[in-house]
Motif scaffolding. Sequence first.
Motif, PDB file in Angstrom:
ATOM      1  N   UNK A 179      36.923 -17.779   0.110  1.00 17.94           N
ATOM      2  CA  UNK A 179      36.100 -18.449  -0.515  1.00 17.94           C
ATOM      3  C   UNK A 179      36.327 -19.903  -1.072  1.00 17.94           C
ATOM      4  N   UNK A 180      37.433 -20.073  -1.188  1.00 17.05           N
ATOM      5  CA  UNK A 180      38.247 -21.444  -1.445  1.00 17.05           C
ATOM      6  C   UNK A 180      38.240 -22.346  -0.732  1.00 17.05           C
ATOM      7  N   UNK A 181      39.012 -21.654   0.576  1.00 12.94           N
ATOM      8  CA  UNK A 181      39.211 -22.873   1.552  1.00 12.94           C
ATOM      9  C   UNK A 181      38.345 -22.903   2.515  1.00 12.94           C
ATOM     10  N   UNK A 184      47.092 -26.095  -2.131  1.00 16.00           N
ATOM     11  CA  UNK A 184      46.755 -27.318  -1.310  1.00 16.00           C
ATOM     12  C   UNK A 184      45.477 -27.924  -1.619  1.00 16.00           C
ATOM     13  N   UNK A 185      44.332 -26.800  -1.818  1.00 19.11           N
ATOM     14  CA  UNK A 185      43.053 -27.097  -2.065  1.00 19.11           C
ATOM     15  C   UNK A 185      42.779 -27.570  -3.629  1.00 19.11           C
ATOM     16  N   UNK A 186      43.615 -26.662  -4.305  1.00 18.67           N
ATOM     17  CA  UNK A 186      43.525 -27.080  -5.527  1.00 18.67           C
ATOM     18  C   UNK A 186      44.048 -28.486  -6.068  1.00 18.67           C
ATOM     19  N   UNK A 187      45.028 -28.880  -5.339  1.00 19.72           N
ATOM     20  CA  UNK A 187      45.501 -30.316  -5.598  1.00 19.72           C
ATOM     21  C   UNK A 187      44.708 -31.320  -5.409  1.00 19.72           C
ATOM     22  N   UNK A 188      43.744 -31.292  -4.115  1.00 22.04           N
ATOM     23  CA  UNK A 188      42.787 -32.198  -4.009  1.00 22.04           C
ATOM     24  C   UNK A 188      41.462 -32.078  -4.449  1.00 22.04           C
ATOM     25  N   UNK A 189      41.045 -30.799  -5.132  1.00 20.94           N
ATOM     26  CA  UNK A 189      39.886 -30.625  -5.679  1.00 20.94           C
ATOM     27  C   UNK A 189      39.767 -31.322  -7.020  1.00 20.94           C
ATOM     28  N   UNK A 190      38.564 -31.328  -7.415  1.00 20.81           N
ATOM     29  CA  UNK A 190      38.129 -32.056  -8.718  1.00 20.81           C
ATOM     30  C   UNK A 190      36.821 -31.334  -9.321  1.00 20.81           C
ATOM     31  N   UNK A 191      36.795 -31.446 -10.556  1.00 28.05           N
ATOM     32  CA  UNK A 191      35.896 -30.825 -11.484  1.00 28.05           C
ATOM     33  C   UNK A 191      35.594 -29.212 -11.484  1.00 28.05           C
TER      34      UNK A 191
END
Length: 311
Positions: free
Chosen positions: A117-119, A209-216
């Motif tokens: 769902x996230x990656x 890793x996704x959480x670090x580059x994600x926004x909003x």
Amino acid sequence: MGDNNSWVGVVPTQRQIGYRVILVQVFIALFLCINFLQISTFFKREIFRTTMRYILFANTLLSDSVFLILTDIALVLMYYRIAIDISLCLIICIGSSLYTFVTQVTLTAMTLERYVAICMPLRHRELCTTDNSLHCILIIHSISSIPVTVLVSIFFASAARTVYTHRLWCVAEIYILHSWQGHLNSAINHLYSFVMFVIIVFCYVKIMKVAKVASGENRTSSQKGLQTVALHGFQLLLCLISLWCPFIEATFSEDFMLYMSVKYFNYVVFMLAPRCLSPLIYGLRDEKFSKAVKHDMCFGFQMQKSSPFFV
């Protein structure tokens, strides 16, 4: 099975039995009520019945409920020194062993679902369909049944026919007749633990890793997914430790009082506690599901029934 004879005449005090058994009954009754309420909420709403993470969650609730009932029966039989037929004891042991693995494998599958769902959000709708969810549950039960099937098959092949006429105290060790069976059981547990640990760590690192580059909103979703995977990891760790409980308890088999105390501690901390986390991790942390549960608890009187979510 010879250990049973060494325990004859050694009994915990009635007060100890009463406190321990009553405490367990209160906890189990409470969480079975919570589980059944959440299972009812799941089946009442199509939005939950057609979403993979809720389907897997419901599978965990059902698995945990069966496990709690079976292990509670075994605990009460043990504390009150009630001997039963070995065939009935085998049913209890097989069921509790099976659903021990079902919960753990389902938690791993739920972690993978969060990873997708996230990656892999663009493929989530394609991969996490209702049909795939049902197939996933069949795979979960098939994978979970392998260790139990192996051990029980060896027991049936090794045990003498006279064994089935015995009445004894029901403990999981009854189907381990030879020391090499214990080693085999340990090897299987090692393998399952290692695979599930690798999957949990892999998903956690990828989501991080996704959480670090994600926004909003994406960042918020990723952080929540990261917390969910971490909670799954903690819950799974407690479940995996429970796989070692029979070996720990076996070292105290000569002293019944100490054996019962260790067994009780292991049951509450490593078997009962992780099963009580499932309805809390998803049932209360998930906003949609939490609202639906609150609606059902209040019989709908305090919610707006016109809302399409509660149809």
